[in-house]
Design a protein around this motif. Sequence first.
Motif, PDB file in Angstrom:
ATOM      1  N   ASP A  28     -10.305 -26.856  11.719  1.00 34.25           N
ATOM      2  CA  ASP A  28      -9.203 -26.000  11.766  1.00 34.25           C
ATOM      3  C   ASP A  28      -9.210 -25.235  10.383  1.00 34.25           C
ATOM      4  O   ASP A  28      -9.202 -23.859  10.361  1.00 34.25           O
ATOM      5  CB  ASP A  28      -7.892 -26.685  11.828  1.00 34.25           C
ATOM      6  CG  ASP A  28      -7.708 -27.243  13.273  1.00 34.25           C
ATOM      7  OD1 ASP A  28      -8.526 -26.473  14.258  1.00 34.25           O
ATOM      8  OD2 ASP A  28      -6.795 -28.066  13.258  1.00 34.25           O
ATOM      9  N   ASP A  47      -6.857 -30.566   6.020  1.00 35.18           N
ATOM     10  CA  ASP A  47      -8.030 -29.375   5.931  1.00 35.18           C
ATOM     11  C   ASP A  47      -9.339 -30.162   5.339  1.00 35.18           C
ATOM     12  O   ASP A  47     -10.275 -29.410   5.578  1.00 35.18           O
ATOM     13  CB  ASP A  47      -7.360 -28.457   4.962  1.00 35.18           C
ATOM     14  CG  ASP A  47      -6.238 -27.906   5.435  1.00 35.18           C
ATOM     15  OD1 ASP A  47      -5.963 -27.732   6.798  1.00 35.18           O
ATOM     16  OD2 ASP A  47      -5.307 -27.635   4.877  1.00 35.18           O
ATOM     17  N   SER A 104     -12.349 -29.762   7.809  1.00 38.03           N
ATOM     18  CA  SER A 104     -11.926 -29.689   9.068  1.00 38.03           C
ATOM     19  C   SER A 104     -12.339 -28.319   9.792  1.00 38.03           C
ATOM     20  O   SER A 104     -12.506 -27.408   9.193  1.00 38.03           O
ATOM     21  CB  SER A 104     -10.597 -30.053   9.151  1.00 38.03           C
ATOM     22  OG  SER A 104      -9.638 -28.980   8.911  1.00 38.03           O
ATOM     23  N   MET A 135     -16.416 -30.555   9.981  1.00 41.71           N
ATOM     24  CA  MET A 135     -16.463 -31.478  11.567  1.00 41.71           C
ATOM     25  C   MET A 135     -16.291 -30.720  12.541  1.00 41.71           C
ATOM     26  O   MET A 135     -15.826 -29.620  12.693  1.00 41.71           O
ATOM     27  CB  MET A 135     -15.527 -32.506  11.227  1.00 41.71           C
ATOM     28  CG  MET A 135     -15.519 -33.318   9.699  1.00 41.71           C
ATOM     29  SD  MET A 135     -16.998 -34.361   9.866  1.00 41.71           S
ATOM     30  CE  MET A 135     -16.942 -35.503  11.098  1.00 41.71           C
ATOM     31  N   PRO A 137      -3.684 -33.752  10.713  1.00 40.34           N
ATOM     32  CA  PRO A 137      -4.981 -33.842  10.266  1.00 40.34           C
ATOM     33  C   PRO A 137      -5.360 -32.981   9.033  1.00 40.34           C
ATOM     34  O   PRO A 137      -4.472 -31.892   8.794  1.00 40.34           O
ATOM     35  CB  PRO A 137      -5.885 -33.104  11.326  1.00 40.34           C
ATOM     36  CG  PRO A 137      -5.160 -33.224  12.654  1.00 40.34           C
ATOM     37  CD  PRO A 137      -3.689 -33.227  12.150  1.00 40.34           C
ATOM     38  N   GLN A 157     -14.528 -29.905  16.250  1.00 42.72           N
ATOM     39  CA  GLN A 157     -13.269 -29.397  16.665  1.00 42.72           C
ATOM     40  C   GLN A 157     -12.463 -30.730  17.058  1.00 42.72           C
ATOM     41  O   GLN A 157     -10.933 -30.861  16.581  1.00 42.72           O
ATOM     42  CB  GLN A 157     -13.026 -28.455  17.805  1.00 42.72           C
ATOM     43  CG  GLN A 157     -11.766 -27.901  18.062  1.00 42.72           C
ATOM     44  CD  GLN A 157     -11.613 -26.708  19.014  1.00 42.72           C
ATOM     45  OE1 GLN A 157     -12.847 -26.275  19.334  1.00 42.72           O
ATOM     46  NE2 GLN A 157     -10.416 -26.132  18.958  1.00 42.72           N
ATOM     47  N   GLY A 179     -10.257 -35.362  13.980  1.00 36.96           N
ATOM     48  CA  GLY A 179      -8.866 -35.011  13.431  1.00 36.96           C
ATOM     49  C   GLY A 179      -8.715 -36.242  12.392  1.00 36.96           C
ATOM     50  O   GLY A 179      -7.676 -36.287  11.481  1.00 36.96           O
ATOM     51  N   GLY A 180      -9.511 -37.050  12.133  1.00 39.41           N
ATOM     52  CA  GLY A 180      -9.349 -38.299  11.535  1.00 39.41           C
ATOM     53  C   GLY A 180      -8.202 -39.370  12.026  1.00 39.41           C
ATOM     54  O   GLY A 180      -8.112 -39.347  13.286  1.00 39.41           O
ATOM     55  N   TRP A 186     -11.505 -33.585   3.661  1.00 39.59           N
ATOM     56  CA  TRP A 186     -11.493 -35.056   3.150  1.00 39.59           C
ATOM     57  C   TRP A 186     -12.480 -35.180   1.961  1.00 39.59           C
ATOM     58  O   TRP A 186     -13.750 -34.466   1.721  1.00 39.59           O
ATOM     59  CB  TRP A 186     -12.343 -36.060   4.298  1.00 39.59           C
ATOM     60  CG  TRP A 186     -11.546 -36.047   5.296  1.00 39.59           C
ATOM     61  CD1 TRP A 186     -10.618 -36.880   5.888  1.00 39.59           C
ATOM     62  CD2 TRP A 186     -11.515 -35.296   6.634  1.00 39.59           C
ATOM     63  NE1 TRP A 186     -10.099 -36.709   7.125  1.00 39.59           N
ATOM     64  CE2 TRP A 186     -10.627 -35.663   7.551  1.00 39.59           C
ATOM     65  CE3 TRP A 186     -12.330 -33.931   7.129  1.00 39.59           C
ATOM     66  CZ2 TRP A 186     -10.482 -35.016   8.978  1.00 39.59           C
ATOM     67  CZ3 TRP A 186     -12.255 -33.394   8.330  1.00 39.59           C
ATOM     68  CH2 TRP A 186     -11.073 -33.717   9.086  1.00 39.59           C
TER      69      TRP A 186
END
Length: 185
Positions: free
Chosen positions: A49, A92, A47, A79, A90, A81, A84-85, A94
């Motif tokens: 973040d 960290d 992610s 990904m 969200p 910003q 978030g899915g 996937w």
Amino acid sequence: IVDERNRLAAFVSGNYFDVLGGRVRTGRVLTDSDASLSGSGAVAVMSFDAWTRYYDSDPTVIGRTIRLNDQPFTVIGVMHQEFGGVNDTPPDFWVPVTMYQPVVGENLFGSSKGRELAVLARLRKDIGPEQAAAALGPSMARLIDGEGQVRAELLSVATPAPFTFELLGVLSPVFAAFALVLIAA
């Protein structure tokens, strides 16, 4: 799963990002070939973040090895910003659902003990919730080994839309009209 460093990872299908329309900032997203066989596809998408928090937005993170519960994964993408899915929190990372057993140490589909598996899907316009729920039960029953009760429950959930500058641009006429109404009042 939350690993020993308190990093949250979500196990997803190979078409997860294609279905949700998530844009990759750098690298690539998971594909069906990453999640084709159990224990294969030790790759991770990070992610935005997590990229900024753990790696200080380092552009060379692609290709690095991370560890989730002592299982090595190669980072293949980061990904944007705004993505978030579908989770309330969200993750960290996937990772392919086929990596569940190597990371958690338990067979997701072959165990006889009770468990819950959330399947997220986007329905076509011509498919209703009742039709999808009726088709999901037998499909899930084919995935498990042995006998057992399989119950499919379909919950309708809206995909979150994070507040971004692009969304602000789209909504600015609505805000302007609201401000004019307040001024006139």
